[in-house]
Design a protein around this motif. Structure first.
Motif, mmCIF file in Angstrom:
data_model
loop_
_atom_site.group_PDB
_atom_site.id
_atom_site.type_symbol
_atom_site.label_atom_id
_atom_site.label_comp_id
_atom_site.label_asym_id
_atom_site.label_seq_id
_atom_site.Cartn_x
_atom_site.Cartn_y
_atom_site.Cartn_z
ATOM 1 N N SER A 169 1.878 -12.153 -38.282
ATOM 2 C CA SER A 169 2.717 -13.343 -38.265
ATOM 3 C C SER A 169 4.158 -12.877 -38.113
ATOM 4 O O SER A 169 4.569 -11.916 -38.777
ATOM 5 C CB SER A 169 2.541 -14.113 -39.579
ATOM 6 O OG SER A 169 3.647 -14.950 -39.798
ATOM 7 N N THR A 170 4.920 -13.552 -37.277
ATOM 8 C CA THR A 170 6.333 -13.170 -37.125
ATOM 9 C C THR A 170 7.085 -13.364 -38.436
ATOM 10 O O THR A 170 8.082 -12.687 -38.688
ATOM 11 C CB THR A 170 7.014 -13.996 -36.012
ATOM 12 O OG1 THR A 170 6.847 -15.386 -36.299
ATOM 13 C CG2 THR A 170 6.435 -13.686 -34.644
ATOM 14 N N GLN A 171 6.593 -14.277 -39.283
ATOM 15 C CA GLN A 171 7.240 -14.496 -40.583
ATOM 16 C C GLN A 171 7.184 -13.216 -41.419
ATOM 17 O O GLN A 171 8.143 -12.857 -42.096
ATOM 18 C CB GLN A 171 6.551 -15.625 -41.355
ATOM 19 C CG GLN A 171 6.661 -16.998 -40.723
ATOM 20 C CD GLN A 171 8.041 -17.619 -40.825
ATOM 21 O OE1 GLN A 171 8.846 -17.513 -39.917
ATOM 22 N NE2 GLN A 171 8.320 -18.288 -41.916
ATOM 23 N N GLN A 179 -0.199 -13.926 -32.300
ATOM 24 C CA GLN A 179 -0.242 -13.796 -33.763
ATOM 25 C C GLN A 179 -1.705 -13.836 -34.210
ATOM 26 O O GLN A 179 -2.454 -14.715 -33.786
ATOM 27 C CB GLN A 179 0.506 -14.943 -34.421
ATOM 28 C CG GLN A 179 1.996 -14.961 -34.146
ATOM 29 C CD GLN A 179 2.722 -15.959 -35.028
ATOM 30 O OE1 GLN A 179 3.530 -15.608 -35.848
ATOM 31 N NE2 GLN A 179 2.423 -17.226 -34.853
ATOM 32 N N LYS A 210 -2.489 -13.999 -37.490
ATOM 33 C CA LYS A 210 -2.543 -14.890 -38.662
ATOM 34 C C LYS A 210 -1.332 -15.813 -38.643
ATOM 35 O O LYS A 210 -0.534 -15.823 -39.585
ATOM 36 C CB LYS A 210 -2.566 -14.069 -39.946
ATOM 37 C CG LYS A 210 -3.865 -13.315 -40.155
ATOM 38 C CD LYS A 210 -3.915 -12.685 -41.525
ATOM 39 C CE LYS A 210 -5.208 -11.909 -41.705
ATOM 40 N NZ LYS A 210 -5.119 -10.943 -42.795
ATOM 41 N N GLY A 211 -1.175 -16.548 -37.518
ATOM 42 C CA GLY A 211 -0.053 -17.486 -37.409
ATOM 43 C C GLY A 211 -0.160 -18.539 -38.508
ATOM 44 O O GLY A 211 -1.208 -19.142 -38.692
ATOM 45 N N ARG A 212 0.936 -18.714 -39.235
ATOM 46 C CA ARG A 212 0.902 -19.629 -40.388
ATOM 47 C C ARG A 212 1.513 -20.973 -40.027
ATOM 48 O O ARG A 212 2.591 -21.040 -39.437
ATOM 49 C CB ARG A 212 1.749 -19.069 -41.533
ATOM 50 C CG ARG A 212 1.321 -17.749 -42.054
ATOM 51 C CD ARG A 212 1.715 -17.609 -43.513
ATOM 52 N NE ARG A 212 3.075 -17.178 -43.726
ATOM 53 C CZ ARG A 212 3.440 -15.915 -43.888
ATOM 54 N NH1 ARG A 212 2.541 -14.959 -43.801
ATOM 55 N NH2 ARG A 212 4.686 -15.607 -44.141
ATOM 56 N N ARG A 230 2.323 -25.093 -41.754
ATOM 57 C CA ARG A 230 2.680 -25.675 -43.048
ATOM 58 C C ARG A 230 1.411 -25.952 -43.836
ATOM 59 O O ARG A 230 0.344 -26.152 -43.285
ATOM 60 C CB ARG A 230 3.466 -26.968 -42.845
ATOM 61 C CG ARG A 230 4.868 -26.718 -42.312
ATOM 62 C CD ARG A 230 5.566 -28.015 -41.951
ATOM 63 N NE ARG A 230 5.743 -28.876 -43.094
ATOM 64 C CZ ARG A 230 5.507 -30.191 -43.100
ATOM 65 N NH1 ARG A 230 5.051 -30.788 -42.030
ATOM 66 N NH2 ARG A 230 5.708 -30.906 -44.181
ATOM 67 N N TRP A 263 -1.748 -21.497 -37.294
ATOM 68 C CA TRP A 263 -1.036 -21.920 -36.088
ATOM 69 C C TRP A 263 -1.615 -21.177 -34.896
ATOM 70 O O TRP A 263 -1.630 -19.953 -34.869
ATOM 71 C CB TRP A 263 0.468 -21.641 -36.209
ATOM 72 C CG TRP A 263 1.212 -22.163 -35.022
ATOM 73 C CD1 TRP A 263 1.668 -21.443 -33.960
ATOM 74 C CD2 TRP A 263 1.564 -23.529 -34.773
ATOM 75 N NE1 TRP A 263 2.280 -22.280 -33.071
ATOM 76 C CE2 TRP A 263 2.236 -23.559 -33.532
ATOM 77 C CE3 TRP A 263 1.371 -24.730 -35.462
ATOM 78 C CZ2 TRP A 263 2.715 -24.747 -32.974
ATOM 79 C CZ3 TRP A 263 1.862 -25.907 -34.908
ATOM 80 C CH2 TRP A 263 2.526 -25.903 -33.677
ATOM 81 N N THR A 310 6.445 -18.343 -30.075
ATOM 82 C CA THR A 310 6.196 -18.207 -31.510
ATOM 83 C C THR A 310 7.173 -17.168 -32.038
ATOM 84 O O THR A 310 7.095 -15.996 -31.657
ATOM 85 C CB THR A 310 4.747 -17.758 -31.799
ATOM 86 O OG1 THR A 310 4.420 -16.680 -30.940
ATOM 87 C CG2 THR A 310 3.759 -18.864 -31.579
ATOM 88 N N PHE A 311 8.101 -17.625 -32.860
ATOM 89 C CA PHE A 311 9.154 -16.710 -33.316
ATOM 90 C C PHE A 311 9.708 -17.155 -34.662
ATOM 91 O O PHE A 311 9.469 -18.277 -35.121
ATOM 92 C CB PHE A 311 10.277 -16.629 -32.274
ATOM 93 C CG PHE A 311 10.954 -17.937 -31.995
ATOM 94 C CD1 PHE A 311 10.422 -18.836 -31.086
ATOM 95 C CD2 PHE A 311 12.135 -18.286 -32.654
ATOM 96 C CE1 PHE A 311 11.042 -20.058 -30.822
ATOM 97 C CE2 PHE A 311 12.764 -19.492 -32.402
ATOM 98 C CZ PHE A 311 12.213 -20.385 -31.478
ATOM 99 N N ASP A 317 8.339 -31.910 -37.267
ATOM 100 C CA ASP A 317 7.434 -31.721 -36.133
ATOM 101 C C ASP A 317 8.077 -32.324 -34.904
ATOM 102 O O ASP A 317 8.732 -33.361 -34.992
ATOM 103 C CB ASP A 317 6.111 -32.467 -36.367
ATOM 104 C CG ASP A 317 5.175 -31.693 -37.267
ATOM 105 O OD1 ASP A 317 5.502 -30.548 -37.625
ATOM 106 O OD2 ASP A 317 4.119 -32.259 -37.619
ATOM 107 N N GLY A 373 5.896 -27.075 -34.205
ATOM 108 C CA GLY A 373 6.009 -27.166 -35.656
ATOM 109 C C GLY A 373 6.989 -26.127 -36.158
ATOM 110 O O GLY A 373 7.228 -25.099 -35.502
ATOM 111 N N LEU A 419 8.208 -23.958 -39.702
ATOM 112 C CA LEU A 419 7.826 -23.531 -41.051
ATOM 113 C C LEU A 419 9.017 -22.833 -41.680
ATOM 114 O O LEU A 419 9.552 -21.884 -41.116
ATOM 115 C CB LEU A 419 6.649 -22.546 -40.942
ATOM 116 C CG LEU A 419 6.171 -21.868 -42.211
ATOM 117 C CD1 LEU A 419 5.460 -22.890 -43.103
ATOM 118 C CD2 LEU A 419 5.200 -20.732 -41.869
ATOM 119 N N GLY A 448 10.415 -20.286 -39.077
ATOM 120 C CA GLY A 448 9.385 -20.001 -38.070
ATOM 121 C C GLY A 448 9.208 -21.193 -37.144
ATOM 122 O O GLY A 448 9.116 -22.337 -37.594
ATOM 123 N N GLY A 489 6.955 -22.652 -33.810
ATOM 124 C CA GLY A 489 5.832 -22.529 -32.873
ATOM 125 C C GLY A 489 5.926 -23.673 -31.890
ATOM 126 O O GLY A 489 5.904 -24.837 -32.286
#
Ligand code: BTN
Length: 309
Positions: A83-85, A107, A109-111, A113, A118, A127-128, A166, A177, A179, A195, A197
């Motif tokens: 995940s970029t987070q 990703q 494990k893209g997270r 909310r 994701w 995705t960043f 959103d 979205g 986060l 984050g 997406g």
């Protein structure tokens, strides 16, 4: 990192030319191209034409040519991450500067909310994560996601904002979205990981309730990224000068206000009509003879099929 990545752009270059520039054989170029693709980068090959990255790919060179402010000055363009987070959190703990950006093509494990995942696709999405170090009172922290949503809407030019942040397509499906994960100690915000997406092109595995920006406008991923960073920087600076200054613009682009909603809150379900936003960013819902102010929750727009009021 494989040196070939620095030499690829959105236009085709022959294996021969790339081999010469890198000082390696054509077979070595081909092997690096395969390795980059395995890492998640959208490397495309065409017999007789050579190699390129998917047009509009947000390489450091492409972003640098478009970037205006300090956000994105420190930038990593990665292939595959969990995940970029998570990557940006490591940077934050190492003291990275505000405005640092980590973007990944894939990703694992893209997270999303509320513990959701994701989904995105290499070469298809943006995705960043952006690092913020706000000097705002804790009470204003909840305004950051709203400001980020507004900046994203300003960057893409279409759609409506579903509270809190959103971005919905003109037909009501979800385009993007946001986060926000913050590290707070006492009254201080140490850092915020913002984050984003955004579905730019249709990616395999996107659910039917998701839309892609390219269905509505012609877009280049790197142009959208550069515009977003610039709008975010401006709106974020405004937030520090005048915390409520953005609210009128946000309200004008909201697709939540004036509509019947069902909101899942930590305290239970609230039904009514969303009538306003409070100065602290909470949603005002009126129904069943009551007015509720909702600080956090999941909104369902009842009977909504697109459009901004
Ligand atoms: C949502 O649930 O609507 C928020 C989605 C946020 C997804 C982005 S993609 C980049 C960043 N890294 C993550 O793991 N999540 C955010």
């Amino acid at each position: 990192m494989l040196p070939l990545l620095d030499h690829l752009s959105g236009r085709y270059q022959s294996g021969q030319a790339l081999a010469q520039r890198l000082g390696v054989s054509r077979t070595a170029v081909w092997k690096q191209a395969l390795a980059l693709r395995a890492q998640g980068y959208p490397v495309e090959t065409q017999r007789g034409w050579g190699y390129r990255l998917a047009p509009g790919s947000p390489t450091p060179q492409a972003l640098e040519a478009l970037r205006e402010g300090r956000f994105g000055a420190f930038y990593a363009y990665l292939g595959t991450v969990e995940s970029t987070q998570e990557v940006l959190k490591g940077w934050a703990l190492d003291g990275a500067e505000e405005g640092a950006v980590v973007l990944a093509e894939r990703q694992l494990k893209g997270r999303g909310r509320r513990g959701r995942t994701w989904i995105s696709g290499s070469g298809k999405s943006l995705t960043f994560s952006v690092l913020l170090r706000p000097t705002l009172p804790l009470s204003a922290l909840a305004l950051i996601p709203l400001v980020a949503g507004l900046a994203l809407r300003e960057a893409v030019g279409v759609g409506g904002l579903k509270w809190p942040n959103d971005l919905l397509a003109p037909d009501g499906r979800k385009l993007a979205g946001i986060l926000l994960e913050a590290q707070v100690s006492g009254e201080e915000v140490a850092y915020v990981l913002l984050g984003v997406g955004l579905n730019v092109h249709q990616a395999p595995g996107l659910p039917p309730e998701a839309a892609a920006l390219a269905e509505f406008v012609e877009v280049s991923r790197v142009e959208v990224l550069a515009r977003f960073l610039s709008r975010l920087e401006a709106r974020y600076a405004e937030l520090h000068r005048n915390p409520q200054g953005f609210l009128l613009d946000y309200k004008a682009l909201s697709c939540t206000l004036g509509r019947p909603v069902r909101v899942q809150t930590p305290q239970g379900e609230v039904r009514g009509v969303a009538t306003d936003l409070s100065p602290d960013g909470s949603l005002v819902v009126e129904g069943q003879g009551q007015t509720c102010q909702i600080g956090a929750g999941d909104v369902e727009l009842i009977g909504y099929a697109g459009g901004v009021p």
